[in-house]
Structures are given as structure tokens and as C-alpha cells.
Design a protein around this motif. Structure first.
Motif, mmCIF file in Angstrom:
data_model
loop_
_atom_site.group_PDB
_atom_site.id
_atom_site.type_symbol
_atom_site.label_atom_id
_atom_site.label_comp_id
_atom_site.label_asym_id
_atom_site.label_seq_id
_atom_site.Cartn_x
_atom_site.Cartn_y
_atom_site.Cartn_z
ATOM 1 N N GLY A 70 0.860 -1.197 -0.069
ATOM 2 C CA GLY A 70 0.007 0.052 0.161
ATOM 3 C C GLY A 70 0.835 1.089 -0.005
ATOM 4 O O GLY A 70 2.076 1.101 -0.108
ATOM 5 N N ARG A 71 -0.036 2.305 0.130
ATOM 6 C CA ARG A 71 0.737 3.791 0.182
ATOM 7 C C ARG A 71 1.743 3.619 1.459
ATOM 8 O O ARG A 71 1.393 3.774 2.552
ATOM 9 C CB ARG A 71 -0.178 4.732 -0.001
ATOM 10 C CG ARG A 71 -1.211 4.484 -1.162
ATOM 11 C CD ARG A 71 -2.388 5.550 -1.070
ATOM 12 N NE ARG A 71 -1.876 7.145 -0.844
ATOM 13 C CZ ARG A 71 -1.644 7.919 -1.658
ATOM 14 N NH1 ARG A 71 -2.008 7.685 -3.118
ATOM 15 N NH2 ARG A 71 -1.246 9.310 -1.471
ATOM 16 N N ASP A 76 8.701 5.740 5.713
ATOM 17 C CA ASP A 76 8.126 4.380 6.324
ATOM 18 C C ASP A 76 8.995 3.200 5.849
ATOM 19 O O ASP A 76 9.227 2.400 6.373
ATOM 20 C CB ASP A 76 6.835 4.482 5.886
ATOM 21 C CG ASP A 76 5.946 5.418 6.607
ATOM 22 O OD1 ASP A 76 6.468 6.032 7.761
ATOM 23 O OD2 ASP A 76 4.879 5.546 6.249
ATOM 24 N N LEU A 77 9.222 3.401 4.423
ATOM 25 C CA LEU A 77 9.955 2.481 3.840
ATOM 26 C C LEU A 77 11.162 2.074 4.488
ATOM 27 O O LEU A 77 11.769 0.967 4.504
ATOM 28 C CB LEU A 77 9.848 2.524 2.252
ATOM 29 C CG LEU A 77 8.903 2.522 1.415
ATOM 30 C CD1 LEU A 77 9.099 2.755 -0.038
ATOM 31 C CD2 LEU A 77 8.246 0.863 1.520
ATOM 32 N N VAL A 103 5.540 7.129 -7.651
ATOM 33 C CA VAL A 103 5.845 8.092 -6.808
ATOM 34 C C VAL A 103 4.983 9.356 -6.676
ATOM 35 O O VAL A 103 4.727 10.029 -7.845
ATOM 36 C CB VAL A 103 7.353 8.424 -6.709
ATOM 37 C CG1 VAL A 103 7.641 9.366 -5.395
ATOM 38 C CG2 VAL A 103 8.044 7.113 -6.512
ATOM 39 N N GLU A 104 4.340 9.640 -5.712
ATOM 40 C CA GLU A 104 3.702 10.988 -5.683
ATOM 41 C C GLU A 104 4.030 11.826 -4.554
ATOM 42 O O GLU A 104 4.257 11.515 -3.428
ATOM 43 C CB GLU A 104 2.033 10.671 -5.432
ATOM 44 C CG GLU A 104 1.194 11.502 -5.199
ATOM 45 C CD GLU A 104 -0.270 11.100 -4.881
ATOM 46 O OE1 GLU A 104 -1.181 11.366 -3.857
ATOM 47 O OE2 GLU A 104 -0.961 10.138 -5.847
ATOM 48 N N ILE A 116 5.321 9.885 -1.571
ATOM 49 C CA ILE A 116 4.513 8.700 -1.198
ATOM 50 C C ILE A 116 4.734 7.754 -2.240
ATOM 51 O O ILE A 116 4.424 8.218 -3.399
ATOM 52 C CB ILE A 116 3.062 8.604 -1.041
ATOM 53 C CG1 ILE A 116 2.928 9.858 0.041
ATOM 54 C CG2 ILE A 116 2.183 7.624 -0.823
ATOM 55 C CD1 ILE A 116 3.047 9.341 1.391
ATOM 56 N N VAL A 117 4.974 6.330 -2.003
ATOM 57 C CA VAL A 117 5.463 5.277 -2.982
ATOM 58 C C VAL A 117 4.017 4.319 -3.042
ATOM 59 O O VAL A 117 3.581 3.966 -1.887
ATOM 60 C CB VAL A 117 6.663 4.681 -2.386
ATOM 61 C CG1 VAL A 117 6.813 3.622 -3.441
ATOM 62 C CG2 VAL A 117 7.854 5.492 -2.450
ATOM 63 N N MET A 118 3.851 3.976 -4.001
ATOM 64 C CA MET A 118 2.699 3.253 -4.082
ATOM 65 C C MET A 118 2.739 2.153 -5.330
ATOM 66 O O MET A 118 3.498 2.473 -6.327
ATOM 67 C CB MET A 118 1.242 3.898 -4.381
ATOM 68 C CG MET A 118 1.185 4.859 -5.641
ATOM 69 S SD MET A 118 -0.037 6.078 -5.604
ATOM 70 C CE MET A 118 1.124 7.435 -5.259
ATOM 71 N N PRO A 119 2.096 0.996 -5.116
ATOM 72 C CA PRO A 119 2.539 -0.089 -6.238
ATOM 73 C C PRO A 119 1.427 0.421 -7.513
ATOM 74 O O PRO A 119 0.616 1.032 -7.530
ATOM 75 C CB PRO A 119 1.769 -1.294 -5.636
ATOM 76 C CG PRO A 119 0.447 -0.685 -4.585
ATOM 77 C CD PRO A 119 1.217 0.512 -3.986
#
Length: 133
Positions: A70-71, A76-77, A103-104, A116-119
Motif C-alpha cells: 500500500g501507500r 516509512d519504507l 511516486v506521488e 509517497i510510494v505506491m504499487p
């Protein structure tokens, strides 16, 4: 045999058709605005197998696995992977370049902006073909 026609009343009754119409309007708006990328579009990327494997290091694969849940922010990563935040940021940039994550940049309340990294999809399939030269 004739096919039944879809009417406006059908759209009003069907959540599936309403969602289709909503997505269609979003794509039309993006086209009108000359957007770089269209919403709900799928991207297919092709690389030479050896090049791809050299880019998808074990640490990047771990970040891909973490991002698939998820986002998550870069911080966090980095915490989840127990790695330096700047190294994670570089690896996320490479994963984005490979088309494996999006990436947003969003507002971080009181602290500027954050990534924010999202799939890119709920499932990513990597296929390899080994052909004789």
C-alpha cells in the motif's frame, strides 16, 4: 439476434456503469488538459533480461515487496527496511524508472512535502524469455 441497447436509465441503476462513466470522464479531462499520463492507464515495459536483473537488486526487491502493501512514505519504507532514507529514495527512484512503483509528492502537514510510494498494480508479473541468439 439484436443486442440490447444501454440507456441513461441503465447508468442510473448500475454502479458498474456509473464507475465506468466516472473513469471515462477522468480520462477525457486528462486528455483535454494535455496530461503527461492518463488515469487508469496500464504501462507495459520491456527490458533486456540481463539489464533488468542488474537493476532489480535484492534491496530494491525488498522495497518493492514493502511498497506492494500500500501507500507508504520514503521514511516509512526506510524504517521498515532498516536502511538509510537517502539510499531508499535513490532505490525508489530506480524502481519508478523501471515502472514497478509510482511516486506521488504530497503535502506533509507542517513539514513541507513528502514522497509517497505506491504499487502500480495489485500484481506485478515478471516474465523472462531465454532465446538462442
Amino acid at each position: 439476434m439484436t443486442k440490447p441497447k444501454i440507456t441513461l436509465a441503465d447508468f442510473a441503476k448500475s454502479p458498474v456503469l456509473q464507475e465506468h462513466a466516472r473513469k471515462s470522464r477522468a480520462v477525457a479531462r486528462a486528455l483535454d488538459e494535455g496530461a503527461q499520463a492518463l488515469p487508469y492507464a496500464k504501462t507495459f515495459t520491456s527490458f533486456e533480461f540481463e539489464d533488468f536483473l542488474s537493476q532489480l537488486t535484492p534491496k530494491r526487491f525488498e522495497l518493492l515487496r514493502l511498497a506492494s502493501k500500500g501507500r507508504r512514505s520514503i521514511a516509512d519504507l526506510a524504517t521498515a527496511a532498516q536502511r538509510n532514507q537517502s539510499a531508499v529514495s535513490r532505490d525508489v527512484a530506480k524502481l519508478s524508472q523501471l515502472g514497478l512503483v509510482k511516486v506521488e509528492v504530497v503535502t506533509n502537514e507542517g513539514h513541507g512535502r513528502k514522497k509517497i510510494v505506491m504499487p502500480v498494480a495489485s500484481t506485478i508479473s515478471i516474465n523472462a524469455s531465454i532465446a538462442a541468439a
